[in-house]
Write a protein that holds these residues in place. Structure first.
Motif, mmCIF file in Angstrom:
data_model
loop_
_atom_site.group_PDB
_atom_site.id
_atom_site.type_symbol
_atom_site.label_atom_id
_atom_site.label_comp_id
_atom_site.label_asym_id
_atom_site.label_seq_id
_atom_site.Cartn_x
_atom_site.Cartn_y
_atom_site.Cartn_z
ATOM 1 N N SER A 142 0.862 -1.190 0.000
ATOM 2 C CA SER A 142 0.000 0.000 0.000
ATOM 3 C C SER A 142 0.896 1.237 0.000
ATOM 4 N N GLY A 143 0.280 2.392 0.165
ATOM 5 C CA GLY A 143 1.046 3.633 0.177
ATOM 6 C C GLY A 143 1.795 3.896 1.463
ATOM 7 N N LEU A 144 1.586 3.052 2.472
ATOM 8 C CA LEU A 144 2.315 3.158 3.738
ATOM 9 C C LEU A 144 2.875 1.793 4.117
ATOM 10 N N PRO A 145 4.178 1.691 4.376
ATOM 11 C CA PRO A 145 4.746 0.393 4.736
ATOM 12 C C PRO A 145 4.173 -0.176 6.026
ATOM 13 N N GLU A 146 3.686 0.698 6.909
ATOM 14 C CA GLU A 146 3.098 0.219 8.162
ATOM 15 C C GLU A 146 1.719 -0.422 7.955
ATOM 16 N N VAL A 147 1.144 -0.220 6.764
ATOM 17 C CA VAL A 147 -0.227 -0.684 6.527
ATOM 18 C C VAL A 147 -0.270 -1.520 5.241
ATOM 19 N N PRO A 148 0.213 -2.746 5.276
ATOM 20 C CA PRO A 148 0.132 -3.594 4.081
ATOM 21 C C PRO A 148 -1.310 -3.973 3.783
#
Length: 354
Positions: A142-148
């Protein structure tokens, strides 16, 4: 040899059961539970004994003895798994109890496990739970590595429909590229490439098109503001997204029959929201065509909403350019569960260990 199979599918307001000899369903019963009855239980797992007793009473009422070779339950949402048939064990039951995503299907494994334990030699299984994960590596980013990205989808029904479509055309699921859309209380859409769902949405809590009662993907900035300024708790926000969104939020009902009647009577808002849902479903289906590089053998539509001829007609207008569109009304999850249990009992598939 004839195998006796009990299948159990716990839902939000019912527990559906079926009994089969091999893959021949002798009966299917949808045991209804009122919201008032279920309101007494603080957690879904607290409903276990209540639902178990209803199942046993229904079998007794039909003079069906506890004489099964296997009990198969709908799988829960504890953690991502490979597609397949799994033997239920205590660890699986414990994991479902503490799963992040709580859903009545989480009870399926415990109901199967405990009822099977009453019968000498009886096996307990789950098959293709909603957290089957075959995503391609690119699909997880996704656009944030913390939020796959994760997928929670109608794996059982989609996989069963894919195999049925393949068998009807004298081929096998692993030789086809398919886009499958399950249209129900939640809407899941997946790209199936040679037997694996390489892209699928989280149809439970916040991705994809909106559905009769779920919001699907929402504008992020406005959601952030709502989280901080609406006064709603985290639990209330999740409830809003999972069960109070979509058609219900816009029109005050998730009953398609009522919405159809309102449209037929000239309700312009109902018509607009209905058309918007089709718009977003079609757009998501078309996006999976890009995942498959345009090489799509068929688009399969399934789920309860497919009984709406108007919805299917309007959806076909927007997606028929992709590939032939084939419709399988409803969802035959009881047969799908039974077929998977039979395959395990007869040795046609290897039973996986959790």
């Amino acid at each position: 040899m004839t195998f006796n199979i009990l299948a159990i599918n716990p839902g939000s307001t019912s527990t559906k059961i079926s009994v089969a000899h091999n893959n021949e369903l002798l009966f299917v019963e949808d045991i209804k539970h009122s919201r008032d009855e279920l309101a007494h239980y603080e957690t879904i797992f607290n409903q276990y004994e209540f639902r178990k007793q209803h199942i046993l009473k229904e079998l007794e009422k039909r003079n069906i003895p506890l004489d099964f070779h296997a009990v198969v339950g709908r799988g829960g949402l504890a953690k991502p798994l490979e597609s397949g048939v799994y033997a239920v064990n205590q660890q699986m039951v414990d994991d479902q109890r503490t799963a992040l995503h709580q859903h009545p299907c989480d009870l399926g494994c415990k109901l199967a496990y405990e009822i099977a334990s009453l019968i000498p030699g009886c096996k307990s299984y789950i098959a293709d739970p909603g957290v089957v994960d075959e995503l391609a590596p690119e699909a997880r980013i996704s656009g944030l590595p913390e939020v796959p990205r994760i997928c929670i989808w109608h794996a059982l029904n989609q996989k069963a429909i894919a195999r049925r479509y393949a068998a009807d055309r004298n081929t096998t699921y692993d030789k086809l590229n398919l886009i499958i859309c399950h249209l129900g209380g939640g809407i899941s859409i997946a790209a199936h490439q040679h037997g694996k769902a390489i892209d699928a949405n989280n149809a439970l809590d916040g991705e994809g098109p909106f559905s009769p009662e779920r919001t699907g993907t929402l504008p992020m900035t406005d959601i952030i503001k709502m989280c901080y300024h609406s006064g709603l708790t985290e639990e209330q926000m999740m409830h809003k997204i999972c069960t109070q969104g979509g058609l219900l939020a816009h029109l005050g009902t998730n009953d398609f029959r009522i919405i159809k009647e309102r449209i037929d009577n000239g309700d312009e808002k109902a018509q607009l929201v209905f058309s918007a849902m089709i718009w977003h479903v079609a757009k998501a289906i078309a996006a999976e065509g890009a995942v498959l590089c345009g090489k799509v053998d068929a688009v399969l539509l399934t789920g309860g909403l497919c009984y709406s001829k108007r919805l299917v007609r309007e959806l076909k207008k927007r997606i028929s350019f992709l590939a032939p569109v084939v419709v399988y009304e409803g969802q035959d999850e009881m047969l799908a569960l039974t077929e998977n249990a039979l395959a395990a009992l007869s040795g046609k598939v290897e039973t996986k260990q959790y």
